[in-house]
Design a protein around this motif. Structure first.
Motif, PDB file in Angstrom:
ATOM      1  N   ASP A   1     -11.950 -11.457   2.732  1.00 53.70           N
ATOM      2  CA  ASP A   1     -12.045 -12.416   3.827  1.00 53.70           C
ATOM      3  C   ASP A   1     -10.673 -12.849   4.338  1.00 53.70           C
ATOM      4  OD1 ASP A   1     -13.473 -13.992   5.631  1.00 53.70           O
ATOM      5  OD2 ASP A   1     -13.318 -15.749   4.335  1.00 53.70           O
ATOM      6  N   GLY A   2      -9.643 -12.672   3.535  1.00 52.82           N
ATOM      7  CA  GLY A   2      -8.281 -13.022   3.933  1.00 52.82           C
ATOM      8  C   GLY A   2      -7.302 -12.155   3.170  1.00 52.82           C
ATOM      9  N   TRP A   3      -6.121 -11.933   3.742  1.00 54.86           N
ATOM     10  CA  TRP A   3      -5.137 -11.031   3.154  1.00 54.86           C
ATOM     11  C   TRP A   3      -3.791 -11.720   3.025  1.00 54.86           C
ATOM     12  CZ3 TRP A   3      -6.648  -6.327   1.382  1.00 54.86           C
ATOM     13  CH2 TRP A   3      -7.894  -5.878   1.783  1.00 54.86           C
ATOM     14  N   THR A   4      -3.059 -11.368   1.959  1.00 53.98           N
ATOM     15  CA  THR A   4      -1.720 -11.891   1.714  1.00 53.98           C
ATOM     16  C   THR A   4      -0.778 -10.709   1.511  1.00 53.98           C
ATOM     17  OG1 THR A   4      -2.653 -13.814   0.596  1.00 53.98           O
ATOM     18  CG2 THR A   4      -0.327 -13.340   0.180  1.00 53.98           C
ATOM     19  N   GLU A   5       0.362 -10.745   2.172  1.00 56.08           N
ATOM     20  CA  GLU A   5       1.365  -9.694   1.981  1.00 56.08           C
ATOM     21  C   GLU A   5       2.025  -9.882   0.618  1.00 56.08           C
ATOM     22  OE1 GLU A   5       5.658  -9.076   3.778  1.00 56.08           O
ATOM     23  OE2 GLU A   5       4.111  -8.669   5.279  1.00 56.08           O
ATOM     24  N   VAL A   6       2.064  -8.802  -0.172  1.00 51.66           N
ATOM     25  CA  VAL A   6       2.682  -8.884  -1.501  1.00 51.66           C
ATOM     26  C   VAL A   6       3.887  -7.962  -1.655  1.00 51.66           C
ATOM     27  CG1 VAL A   6       0.614  -9.726  -2.670  1.00 51.66           C
ATOM     28  CG2 VAL A   6       1.018  -7.262  -2.530  1.00 51.66           C
ATOM     29  N   LEU A   7       4.058  -7.009  -0.738  1.00 51.92           N
ATOM     30  CA  LEU A   7       5.224  -6.118  -0.799  1.00 51.92           C
ATOM     31  C   LEU A   7       5.551  -5.633   0.605  1.00 51.92           C
ATOM     32  CD1 LEU A   7       7.294  -4.440  -2.492  1.00 51.92           C
ATOM     33  CD2 LEU A   7       5.578  -2.621  -2.535  1.00 51.92           C
ATOM     34  N   ARG A   8       6.841  -5.679   0.949  1.00 52.52           N
ATOM     35  CA  ARG A   8       7.328  -5.157   2.230  1.00 52.52           C
ATOM     36  C   ARG A   8       8.525  -4.268   1.927  1.00 52.52           C
ATOM     37  NH1 ARG A   8       7.525  -6.591   7.886  1.00 52.52           N
ATOM     38  NH2 ARG A   8       5.751  -7.921   7.416  1.00 52.52           N
ATOM     39  N   ALA A   9       8.465  -3.041   2.416  1.00 54.78           N
ATOM     40  CA  ALA A   9       9.542  -2.076   2.188  1.00 54.78           C
ATOM     41  C   ALA A   9       9.974  -1.511   3.535  1.00 54.78           C
ATOM     42  CB  ALA A   9       9.071  -0.961   1.260  1.00 54.78           C
ATOM     43  N   PRO A  10      11.096  -2.000   4.083  1.00 55.65           N
ATOM     44  CA  PRO A  10      11.541  -1.519   5.388  1.00 55.65           C
ATOM     45  C   PRO A  10      12.007  -0.066   5.353  1.00 55.65           C
ATOM     46  CG  PRO A  10      12.898  -3.360   4.608  1.00 55.65           C
ATOM     47  CD  PRO A  10      11.915  -3.034   3.537  1.00 55.65           C
ATOM     48  N   GLN A  11      11.870   0.591   6.480  1.00 59.57           N
ATOM     49  CA  GLN A  11      12.383   1.948   6.701  1.00 59.57           C
ATOM     50  C   GLN A  11      11.779   2.996   5.767  1.00 59.57           C
ATOM     51  OE1 GLN A  11      14.293   2.431   9.436  1.00 59.57           O
ATOM     52  NE2 GLN A  11      13.935   0.268   9.754  1.00 59.57           N
ATOM     53  N   THR A  12      10.527   2.829   5.389  1.00 53.03           N
ATOM     54  CA  THR A  12       9.844   3.839   4.581  1.00 53.03           C
ATOM     55  C   THR A  12       8.344   3.691   4.791  1.00 53.03           C
ATOM     56  OG1 THR A  12       9.726   4.869   2.396  1.00 53.03           O
ATOM     57  CG2 THR A  12       9.668   2.466   2.448  1.00 53.03           C
ATOM     58  N   ARG A  13       7.568   4.481   4.086  1.00 49.66           N
ATOM     59  CA  ARG A  13       6.119   4.323   4.091  1.00 49.66           C
ATOM     60  C   ARG A  13       5.609   4.507   2.666  1.00 49.66           C
ATOM     61  NH1 ARG A  13       5.275  10.006   6.644  1.00 49.66           N
ATOM     62  NH2 ARG A  13       4.482  11.111   4.833  1.00 49.66           N
ATOM     63  N   ILE A  14       4.390   4.098   2.449  1.00 46.02           N
ATOM     64  CA  ILE A  14       3.771   4.220   1.134  1.00 46.02           C
ATOM     65  C   ILE A  14       2.956   5.498   1.112  1.00 46.02           C
ATOM     66  CG2 ILE A  14       2.087   3.198  -0.431  1.00 46.02           C
ATOM     67  CD1 ILE A  14       3.093   0.457   0.632  1.00 46.02           C
ATOM     68  N   ASP A  15       3.236   6.350   0.127  1.00 44.53           N
ATOM     69  CA  ASP A  15       2.504   7.609  -0.026  1.00 44.53           C
ATOM     70  C   ASP A  15       1.431   7.521  -1.101  1.00 44.53           C
ATOM     71  OD1 ASP A  15       3.857   8.889   1.997  1.00 44.53           O
ATOM     72  OD2 ASP A  15       5.232   9.941   0.675  1.00 44.53           O
ATOM     73  N   ALA A  16       1.553   6.583  -2.017  1.00 46.08           N
ATOM     74  CA  ALA A  16       0.565   6.453  -3.094  1.00 46.08           C
ATOM     75  C   ALA A  16       0.481   5.010  -3.553  1.00 46.08           C
ATOM     76  CB  ALA A  16       0.957   7.332  -4.284  1.00 46.08           C
ATOM     77  N   LEU A  17      -0.727   4.594  -3.891  1.00 52.19           N
ATOM     78  CA  LEU A  17      -0.955   3.259  -4.444  1.00 52.19           C
ATOM     79  C   LEU A  17      -2.004   3.418  -5.537  1.00 52.19           C
ATOM     80  CD1 LEU A  17      -1.033  -0.078  -2.748  1.00 52.19           C
ATOM     81  CD2 LEU A  17      -2.968   0.501  -4.200  1.00 52.19           C
ATOM     82  N   VAL A  18      -1.665   2.996  -6.748  1.00 51.25           N
ATOM     83  CA  VAL A  18      -2.568   3.135  -7.888  1.00 51.25           C
ATOM     84  C   VAL A  18      -2.744   1.777  -8.538  1.00 51.25           C
ATOM     85  CG1 VAL A  18      -2.919   4.228 -10.127  1.00 51.25           C
ATOM     86  CG2 VAL A  18      -1.795   5.498  -8.295  1.00 51.25           C
ATOM     87  N   VAL A  19      -4.010   1.366  -8.697  1.00 51.68           N
ATOM     88  CA  VAL A  19      -4.340   0.113  -9.387  1.00 51.68           C
ATOM     89  C   VAL A  19      -4.887   0.480 -10.753  1.00 51.68           C
ATOM     90  CG1 VAL A  19      -5.746  -1.978  -9.328  1.00 51.68           C
ATOM     91  CG2 VAL A  19      -4.870  -1.009  -7.190  1.00 51.68           C
ATOM     92  N   ASP A  20      -4.350  -0.140 -11.801  1.00 49.88           N
ATOM     93  CA  ASP A  20      -4.815   0.096 -13.166  1.00 49.88           C
ATOM     94  C   ASP A  20      -6.279  -0.352 -13.259  1.00 49.88           C
ATOM     95  OD1 ASP A  20      -5.441  -0.130 -15.895  1.00 49.88           O
ATOM     96  OD2 ASP A  20      -3.420  -0.760 -16.431  1.00 49.88           O
ATOM     97  N   PRO A  21      -7.208   0.545 -13.596  1.00 50.09           N
ATOM     98  CA  PRO A  21      -8.622   0.160 -13.653  1.00 50.09           C
ATOM     99  C   PRO A  21      -8.934  -0.876 -14.734  1.00 50.09           C
ATOM    100  CG  PRO A  21      -8.332   2.409 -14.442  1.00 50.09           C
ATOM    101  CD  PRO A  21      -7.006   1.950 -13.917  1.00 50.09           C
ATOM    102  N   GLY A  22      -8.079  -1.008 -15.717  1.00 51.37           N
ATOM    103  CA  GLY A  22      -8.284  -2.000 -16.769  1.00 51.37           C
ATOM    104  C   GLY A  22      -7.595  -3.325 -16.511  1.00 51.37           C
ATOM    105  N   ASN A  23      -6.718  -3.375 -15.478  1.00 52.19           N
ATOM    106  CA  ASN A  23      -5.967  -4.589 -15.178  1.00 52.19           C
ATOM    107  C   ASN A  23      -5.558  -4.548 -13.709  1.00 52.19           C
ATOM    108  OD1 ASN A  23      -4.196  -6.707 -14.909  1.00 52.19           O
ATOM    109  ND2 ASN A  23      -2.822  -6.070 -16.540  1.00 52.19           N
ATOM    110  N   ALA A  24      -6.335  -5.184 -12.846  1.00 56.17           N
ATOM    111  CA  ALA A  24      -6.102  -5.126 -11.401  1.00 56.17           C
ATOM    112  C   ALA A  24      -4.777  -5.749 -10.981  1.00 56.17           C
ATOM    113  CB  ALA A  24      -7.249  -5.804 -10.658  1.00 56.17           C
ATOM    114  N   ASP A  25      -4.138  -6.508 -11.851  1.00 55.78           N
ATOM    115  CA  ASP A  25      -2.828  -7.091 -11.534  1.00 55.78           C
ATOM    116  C   ASP A  25      -1.696  -6.080 -11.715  1.00 55.78           C
ATOM    117  OD1 ASP A  25      -3.730  -9.583 -10.770  1.00 55.78           O
ATOM    118  OD2 ASP A  25      -3.553 -10.429 -12.781  1.00 55.78           O
ATOM    119  N   ARG A  26      -1.987  -4.953 -12.339  1.00 55.60           N
ATOM    120  CA  ARG A  26      -0.983  -3.910 -12.580  1.00 55.60           C
ATOM    121  C   ARG A  26      -1.144  -2.816 -11.525  1.00 55.60           C
ATOM    122  NH1 ARG A  26      -0.497   0.250 -17.495  1.00 55.60           N
ATOM    123  NH2 ARG A  26       1.723   0.682 -17.269  1.00 55.60           N
ATOM    124  N   VAL A  27      -0.132  -2.699 -10.653  1.00 61.58           N
ATOM    125  CA  VAL A  27      -0.207  -1.791  -9.518  1.00 61.58           C
ATOM    126  C   VAL A  27       1.071  -0.961  -9.448  1.00 61.58           C
ATOM    127  CG1 VAL A  27      -0.461  -1.650  -7.009  1.00 61.58           C
ATOM    128  CG2 VAL A  27      -1.639  -3.457  -8.274  1.00 61.58           C
TER     129      VAL A  27
END
Length: 76
Positions: free
Chosen positions: A18-44
């Motif tokens: 319902d709402g979003w918060t920015e948690v990471l900003r990386a200028p001059q690049t793009r994200i190619d992969a994002l992995v969330v630990d299935p046992g701990n959603a706080d570990r990315v």
């Protein structure tokens, strides 16, 4: 992710998308992969186009660089 690929951004929702918060900003690049630990959603893990791998252990409150040019995300 910014469609112009000038800034990569990771967003987090804590309320059922319902709402979003920015948690990471990386200028001059793009994200190619994002992995969330299935046992701990706080570990990315985030793999950036520039070869940098970032990680958070606290849901995005703080980030650290794991390394550069590590290889594939599967190598982590």
């Amino acid at each position: 992710v910014d469609p112009s690929f000038t800034t990569a951004t990771v967003l987090r929702s804590d309320n059922g998308l319902d709402g979003w918060t920015e948690v990471l900003r990386a200028p001059q690049t793009r994200i190619d992969a994002l992995v969330v630990d299935p046992g701990n959603a706080d570990r990315v893990f985030v793999g950036r186009k520039d070869g940098v791998v970032m990680t958070t252990q606290d849901g995005g409150a703080s980030w650290s660089e794991l390394g550069r040019d590590i290889g594939s995300v599967g190598d982590l």
